[in-house]
Design an enzyme around this catalytic site. Structure first.
Site, PDB file in Angstrom:
ATOM      1  N   CYS A   1      -5.030   0.206  -4.542  1.00  0.00           N
ATOM      2  CA  CYS A   1      -4.525  -0.247  -3.247  1.00  0.00           C
ATOM      3  C   CYS A   1      -5.014   0.656  -2.113  1.00  0.00           C
ATOM      4  CB  CYS A   1      -3.011  -0.411  -3.293  1.00  0.00           C
ATOM      5  SG  CYS A   1      -2.460  -1.678  -2.136  1.00  0.00           S
TER       6      CYS A   1
ATOM      7  N   HIS B   1      -2.226  -3.892  -7.835  1.00  0.00           N
ATOM      8  CA  HIS B   1      -1.546  -2.805  -8.560  1.00  0.00           C
ATOM      9  C   HIS B   1      -1.529  -3.090 -10.066  1.00  0.00           C
ATOM     10  CE1 HIS B   1       0.269  -0.589  -5.137  1.00  0.00           C
ATOM     11  NE2 HIS B   1       0.095  -1.751  -4.533  1.00  0.00           N
TER      12      HIS B   1
ATOM     13  N   GLU C   1      -1.011  -1.112 -12.397  1.00  0.00           N
ATOM     14  CA  GLU C   1      -0.009  -0.288 -13.094  1.00  0.00           C
ATOM     15  C   GLU C   1       1.276  -1.056 -13.405  1.00  0.00           C
ATOM     16  OE1 GLU C   1      -0.911   0.021  -9.966  1.00  0.00           O
ATOM     17  OE2 GLU C   1       0.667   0.784  -8.655  1.00  0.00           O
TER      18      GLU C   1
HETATM   19  N1  GLN Z   1      -0.950   0.802   3.280  1.00  0.00           N
HETATM   20  C1  GLN Z   1      -1.874  -0.106   2.689  1.00  0.00           C
HETATM   21  C2  GLN Z   1      -1.622  -1.537   3.108  1.00  0.00           C
HETATM   22  O1  GLN Z   1      -0.552  -1.846   3.571  1.00  0.00           O
HETATM   23  C3  GLN Z   1      -1.879   0.027   1.186  1.00  0.00           C
HETATM   24  C4  GLN Z   1      -0.578  -0.296   0.517  1.00  0.00           C
HETATM   25  C5  GLN Z   1      -0.471   0.210  -0.890  1.00  0.00           C
HETATM   26  O2  GLN Z   1      -1.190   1.126  -1.305  1.00  0.00           O
HETATM   27  N2  GLN Z   1       0.440  -0.329  -1.659  1.00  0.00           N
HETATM   28  O3  GLN Z   1      -2.459  -2.396   2.989  1.00  0.00           O
END
Ligand code: GLN
Length: 548
Positions: free
Chosen positions: A381, A507, A509
């Site tokens: 992310c 994600h 994970e």
């Molecule tokens: N802050 C970033 C976004 O909002 C990544 C979010 C995250 O890593 N879950 O796109």
């Protein structure tokens, strides 16, 4: 008819209620019962999505995009089944629903009260997952500790349900039996008090699970049973374990599953085999090698902030028969000057998800180091987004490149909010949450890792790769190999000339379980292992790759 098990906690928090609930569910599932677990949290937030990791650790995201308590991650990792929005309820959500109903006039002018209106809504939600015949047993973990003011409506709701349902509903109470070193004795008084406090609210536990550092001897079990109104075989010892993954087997040894089934009037079912689970545990306990992975994030000092990532690495380590030692590297303290010193003896680098600018330049430095020195890199992310920023700055020579989250004014917003997303933001739903499809290029490393070109993974973010720059990236060697088939949004980037450089907007994970470790984590740990071997025995690896 669905049966209900409520898991409450006494004496202190952090006794591992979530792990006990998940272990019990695992055993009942292994005995052939269709089992699910849900968590009721007594705080007023409508969901944990707005909670800072300092408050409540990681925010776990389900397939249907619910932002939930991290215990739901344990449930999925143990049961190998999905949970949903219905599996996590907070006091905030209950009150929001009741108040909305009151505004609509649904209570016909009556006074709306904790009892019966709030407790009725709690009971409705507690039994919701048992309505459509999908589950034989629903386990409900009650957050907080008995005696907390906020927990009272939940205890009252369980009391009423027990009264209404009789034998179809039992309470397992997790408590602490402290060992006093000076007296060389285990003490039962805190447990007696906690059970007494529960009984003052009209609820008595059917089973007591006692966390302890020392084994409970027979005499002590009898004493606990006598004072707490449970049968002696319903006093279960939960000794401190070397890993959370041995708890289901410990609970099986103590017959927690059998005593619960007996009290619910259910048959024993099939003897739990847990072959895959035991195999995993063996590999976890007796690794053949070791790697060190640098975890770069701004919350690394909190053990719960990156829970699912740490568990994903444990699952993947066992698959590789390799111990994964995680070196926590605080992104705020990482600079161009100290990157070599902090990173030179890690075998691979994982840059964590996150929000906001704190520590962002440290993340970018770590990525540069991994890219330039051919260290396996996995960006999740925000980690993927910063890999794109690093590449833009240092390879595409766009020195103002950034995410518009950190620098809204840049004209080199390689990560930005898409027009579609802006519209949703104005409607109040600010994040892309939950499961989305992704189409992978068939020649990509990621497709080979998954063994498929169609995948679906969970999301939790606002910003996206800016497709205006896609050709610049492709031409310079960072390839967007995964895209959402409907929107064209970039989901995965790779550098094919690097031994392992993968950034994912989603994600992975959240989907790694004991029985299904996530392929990307498995491949990443494998790459770390190969890098470790290469560093320590370069000629050996060279010969091996020539032979291949
Ligand atoms: N802050 C970033 C976004 O909002 C990544 C979010 C995250 O890593 N879950 O796109």
């Amino acid at each position: 008819m669905t049966k209900y098990i409520f898991v409450t906690g006494g004496v202190t928090s952090s006794l591992g209620k979530g792990i006990i609930a998940a272990s019990l569910a695992k055993l009942l599932q292994a005995r052939g019962y269709r089992t699910t677990i849900q968590k009721f949290d007594p705080y007023i937030n409508v969901d944990p999505g707005t909670l800072n990791p300092y408050e409540h650790g990681e925010c776990y995201v389900t397939e249907d995009g619910a932002e939930t308590d991290l215990d739901l991650g344990h449930y999925e990792r143990y049961l190998n089944t999905f949970t949903s929005q219905a599996n996590n309820v907070t006091t905030g959500r209950i009150y929001q629903y009741v108040i909305n109903k009151e505004r609509e006039g649904a209570y016909l002018g009556k006074t709306v009260q904790v009892i019966p209106h709030i407790t009725d809504e709690i009971k409705r939600r507690m039994t919701l997952l048992g309505q459509d015949g999908q589950y034989d047993i629903v386990i409900t973990e009650l957050g907080g500790t008995v005696g907390d003011i906020e927990s009272l409506p939940y205890i009252e709701a369980v009391r009423q349900l027990k009264w209404e349902m009789g034998d179809s509903c039992i309470v397992v109470h997790l408590t602490l039996i402290p060992y006093l070193k000076a007296a060389k004795e285990l003490k039962t008084k805190p447990t007696q008090h906690s059970v007494k406090m529960m009984s003052e609210n009209g609820l008595t536990p059917d089973v007591l699970v006692c966390r302890t550092e020392e084994p409970l001897y027979q005499e002590l079990r009898r004493k606990i049973a006598l004072f707490c109104n449970v049968t002696p075989e319903a006093v279960i010892e939960a000794l401190d374990a070397d890993t959370i993954y041995s708890v289901p087997l410990e609970m099986m040894r103590e017959k927690l599953d059998l005593i619960c089934l007996q009290k619910l009037g259910l048959a024993k079912g099939t003897e739990p085999e847990l072959g895959k689970w035991k195999d995993f545990l063996n590999k976890l306990r007796y690794p053949k090698s070791k790697v060190t992975i640098g975890l770069i994030g701004k919350y690394v000092e909190l053990q719960d902030a990156y829970k699912s990532i740490l568990e994903g690495l444990i699952h993947a380590g066992a698959m590789n028969e390799c111990k994964v030692e995680v070196r926590n590297i605080h992104s705020e303290h990482l600079t161009l000057e100290n990157a070599v010193e902090k990173l030179n003896n890690v075998d691979a680098i994982l840059v964590a998800p996150g929000f906001g600018s704190r520590g962002i330049e440290g993340k970018i430095e770590a990525i540069r180091y991994a890219r330039e020195k051919n260290i396996p890199f996995f960006g999740i992310c925000l980690g993927m987004q910063m890999a794109c920023v690093e590449f833009a700055r240092n390879v595409l020579h766009m020195d103002k490149a950034h995410s518009t989250e950190m620098n809204p004014d840049t004209n080199q917003g390689v990560i930005a909010m898409m027009e579609e997303q802006k519209k949703i933001t104005q409607m109040g739903g600010t994040m892309r949450l939950g499961s989305y499809d992704c189409e992978l290029r068939s020649d990509s490393k990621t497709a080979a890792i998954y063994g498929s070109t169609h995948i679906s993974e969970r999301h939790r973010h606002r910003y996206e790769f800016n497709n205006d720059f896609i050709n610049d990236y492709e031409n310079a060697g960072m390839i967007p190999v995964g895209k959402n088939p409907k929107t064209g949004l970039v989901e995965v980037v790779e550098i094919p000339t690097h031994p392992f450089f993968v950034g994912v907007q989603f994600h992975p994970e959240y989907k790694s379980t004991v029985e299904n470790p996530h392929p990307l984590f498995v491949a990443f740990v494998k790459a770390a292992k190969e890098n470790h071997e290469r560093k320590n025995n370069p000629s050996h690896v060279f010969e091996k790759s020539v032979a291949e």
